[in-house]
Design a protein around this motif. Structure first.
Motif, PDB file in Angstrom:
ATOM      1  N   THR A  58       0.845  -1.200   0.000  1.00 51.23           N
ATOM      2  CA  THR A  58       0.000   0.000   0.000  1.00 51.23           C
ATOM      3  C   THR A  58       0.876   1.244   0.000  1.00 51.23           C
ATOM      4  O   THR A  58       1.828   1.323   0.766  1.00 51.23           O
ATOM      5  CB  THR A  58      -0.899   0.009   1.250  1.00 51.23           C
ATOM      6  N   VAL A 115      -1.717   6.658   1.407  1.00 51.53           N
ATOM      7  CA  VAL A 115      -3.078   6.181   1.671  1.00 51.53           C
ATOM      8  C   VAL A 115      -3.280   5.969   3.169  1.00 51.53           C
ATOM      9  O   VAL A 115      -4.290   6.393   3.747  1.00 51.53           O
ATOM     10  CB  VAL A 115      -3.342   4.865   0.901  1.00 51.53           C
ATOM     11  N   ILE A 116      -2.284   5.340   3.819  1.00 52.14           N
ATOM     12  CA  ILE A 116      -2.380   5.096   5.259  1.00 52.14           C
ATOM     13  C   ILE A 116      -2.420   6.431   6.005  1.00 52.14           C
ATOM     14  O   ILE A 116      -3.223   6.638   6.914  1.00 52.14           O
ATOM     15  CB  ILE A 116      -1.172   4.281   5.756  1.00 52.14           C
ATOM     16  N   GLY A 131      -3.265   9.392   4.832  1.00 60.70           N
ATOM     17  CA  GLY A 131      -4.479  10.136   4.496  1.00 60.70           C
ATOM     18  C   GLY A 131      -5.687   9.625   5.260  1.00 60.70           C
ATOM     19  O   GLY A 131      -6.439  10.404   5.848  1.00 60.70           O
ATOM     20  N   THR A 132      -5.862   8.283   5.301  1.00 59.89           N
ATOM     21  CA  THR A 132      -7.046   7.756   5.976  1.00 59.89           C
ATOM     22  C   THR A 132      -7.010   8.093   7.462  1.00 59.89           C
ATOM     23  O   THR A 132      -8.030   8.470   8.041  1.00 59.89           O
ATOM     24  CB  THR A 132      -7.143   6.228   5.798  1.00 59.89           C
ATOM     25  N   MET A 133      -5.833   7.973   8.093  1.00 63.81           N
ATOM     26  CA  MET A 133      -5.747   8.298   9.511  1.00 63.81           C
ATOM     27  C   MET A 133      -6.040   9.772   9.751  1.00 63.81           C
ATOM     28  O   MET A 133      -6.753  10.126  10.695  1.00 63.81           O
ATOM     29  CB  MET A 133      -4.352   7.929  10.036  1.00 63.81           C
ATOM     30  N   THR A 134      -5.513  10.639   8.876  1.00 65.95           N
ATOM     31  CA  THR A 134      -5.742  12.075   9.055  1.00 65.95           C
ATOM     32  C   THR A 134      -7.230  12.406   8.917  1.00 65.95           C
ATOM     33  O   THR A 134      -7.768  13.184   9.703  1.00 65.95           O
ATOM     34  CB  THR A 134      -4.928  12.872   8.031  1.00 65.95           C
ATOM     35  N   VAL A 135      -7.885  11.787   7.927  1.00 67.34           N
ATOM     36  CA  VAL A 135      -9.313  12.056   7.733  1.00 67.34           C
ATOM     37  C   VAL A 135     -10.092  11.614   8.969  1.00 67.34           C
ATOM     38  O   VAL A 135     -10.937  12.339   9.499  1.00 67.34           O
ATOM     39  CB  VAL A 135      -9.826  11.326   6.469  1.00 67.34           C
ATOM     40  N   LEU A 136      -9.771  10.425   9.482  1.00 63.60           N
ATOM     41  CA  LEU A 136     -10.454   9.913  10.669  1.00 63.60           C
ATOM     42  C   LEU A 136     -10.290  10.861  11.851  1.00 63.60           C
ATOM     43  O   LEU A 136     -11.255  11.228  12.520  1.00 63.60           O
ATOM     44  CB  LEU A 136      -9.881   8.533  11.009  1.00 63.60           C
TER      45      LEU A 136
END
Lengths: 370, 73
Positions: free
Chosen positions: A116, A120-121, A123-128
């Protein structure tokens, strides 16, 4: 600006993973590099830094009960100098949050999701975390209350399951090279303990302000115990090879083989890591966002959540081409950098504020008597 | 210049503006200024090859070099 209130217990459960989450994974090997078999002593020495930082944060809070560091630094040393100090704090927190997000993602990519892309990792954590921060301080407090048990239980289970592999004689010799190696080993965890200064962003919003100091100190103690236990477990299982591992706790989890049924417990470490990093990043993110909004005198801090998220990710990448740089930063720069920003600057603010207060008291007394 | 990252960031920035704009219409001008300048900062930085670029983190590492050397030993 922030209308929510949290209890001091919620503050404690927010601060606990903020220090422990990243400290249990990489720190044992870094400390072992300096302290050899005595690295379990280092967190005890390092926690002194935590007590000092909590004390400073609480004393500053006592002088300016309704304000965070961004606001009261303007009162203490004047508007312009206060703004500069505020900028230094915000810059530090944006940068460090970015680096924490990168650190989190790097472990996930290295150990589990090898193909991956790291963005992506991250970004997803930041969005959460951005969504949690949008929920406000109460939201973070409740999320932490919900998730911290999920952080502690797997850790306890892993320690119990790895118990048969303990080699208790690994602990010897205790202090074989004198006291200096553990002291040098405590420098890096000491940097982590200064992160307790983040309390300054929560103390003004406590529902039970009197307990702030007590719970802060208790959290430092809990973090210290956790780090000592984890370091001892790592030492008992890996012995002198600890310093060659990047994530010693991960290697320890691989040792678990209980009743030929519980094996490959790396996922436990992964669960601890994701939950801990989530709380940690949310706390840092919130402090940064609230601080920025106060620094710019905005009417609502929620406006800057998303723009700051992008900036944090940018800072996670900036001048950090690979994971070696991150490790070097954590070892060679972060300890002194964090102590300077989160302990020495607040200490000087406290000293100046105390002197000014005494002076103005004396002046008013002089006027009264004269 | 890396077009992929830049285009990706532009899309994300556009989404953020679409998401936040209805909520902040009535807010003072200062709020909007802060919001857009922070977004612009992120967008501009995403145009560069940031990993290899010298930046604040690299300067701070250089600044604390003596301490780093002490820790290396």
């Amino acid at each position: 600006m922030e209308k929510g209130k949290i209890s001091s217990l919620q503050m404690a459960v927010m601060m606990y993973p903020t220090i422990v989450a990243t400290a249990i994974l990489g720190i044992p090997s870094v400390t072992a590099k300096f302290a050899k078999t005595d690295f379990w002593l280092s967190p005890i020495l390092a926690s002194l830094m935590g007590y000092v930082t909590v004390y400073i944060a609480y004393k500053l809070h006592k002088l300016y009960p309704e304000q965070t560091v961004i606001q009261f630094s303007e009162h203490i040393i004047g508007r312009l100098a206060g703004k500069i100090i505020g900028f230094i704090f915000l810059f530090f927190y944006i940068q460090i949050t970015g680096i924490i997000i990168k650190e989190y993602a790097e472990f996930v990519v290295d150990s589990f999701l090898i193909n991956t892309p790291i963005i992506v990792i991250m970004g997803t954590m930041t969005v959460l975390c951005a969504f949690v921060v949008q929920g406000g301080l109460e939201g973070i407090g409740r999320a932490a209350q919900l998730f911290v048990p999920l952080f502690i239980f797997p850790l306890l289970i892993a320690i119990i399951l790895v118990f048969p592999d303990f080699e208790f004689k690994n602990i010897f010799p205790i202090l074989g090279d004198g006291i200096m190696p553990p002291i040098k080993g405590s420098i890096v965890p000491g940097g982590w303990f200064t992160e307790f200064f983040l309390m300054t962003f929560f103390l003004p919003f406590l529902a039970d302000k009197k307990k702030g100091m007590k719970y802060g100190m208790l959290t430092v103690f809990a973090v210290m115990i956790t780090l000592v236990v984890v370091n001892l477990v790592v030492l008992f299982v890996l012995g002198t090879t600890t310093q060659t591992k990047v994530y010693p706790l991960m290697n320890v989890a691989r040792y678990i083989s209980f009743g030929e049924f519980f094996e490959h417990m790396e996922s436990i470490v992964m669960a601890i890591w994701v939950v801990g990093a989530f709380v940690k990043i949310s706390v840092f993110y919130y402090a940064t966002v609230l601080g920025t909004a106060q620094w710019l005198n905005l009417s609502d801090y929620r406006l800057v959540i998303w723009p700051l998220g992008i900036l944090m990710i940018v800072f996670g990448f900036w001048s950090m081409p690979n994971s070696m740089d991150l490790e070097r930063f954590n070892l060679e720069t972060f300890p002194i950098y964090a102590v300077l920003i989160q302990t020495i600057i607040p200490l000087s603010l406290l000293v100046i504020a105390a002197i000014r207060k005494r002076k103005s008291k004396r002046n008013s007394k002089g006027i009264n008597s004269g | 210049m890396r077009w992929g990252t830049f285009l990706g960031t532009t899309v994300i920035v556009a989404l953020i503006i679409l998401y936040e704009w209805p909520k902040m219409k009535q807010n003072p001008k200062k709020d909007k200024m802060a919001f857009f300048s922070l977004l612009l900062m992120g967008l501009v930085l995403s145009m560069f090859n940031i990993q290899q670029m010298s930046g604040p983190t690299a300067w701070i590492v250089t600044f604390f070099k003596p301490f780093g050397e002490f820790m290396e030993k």
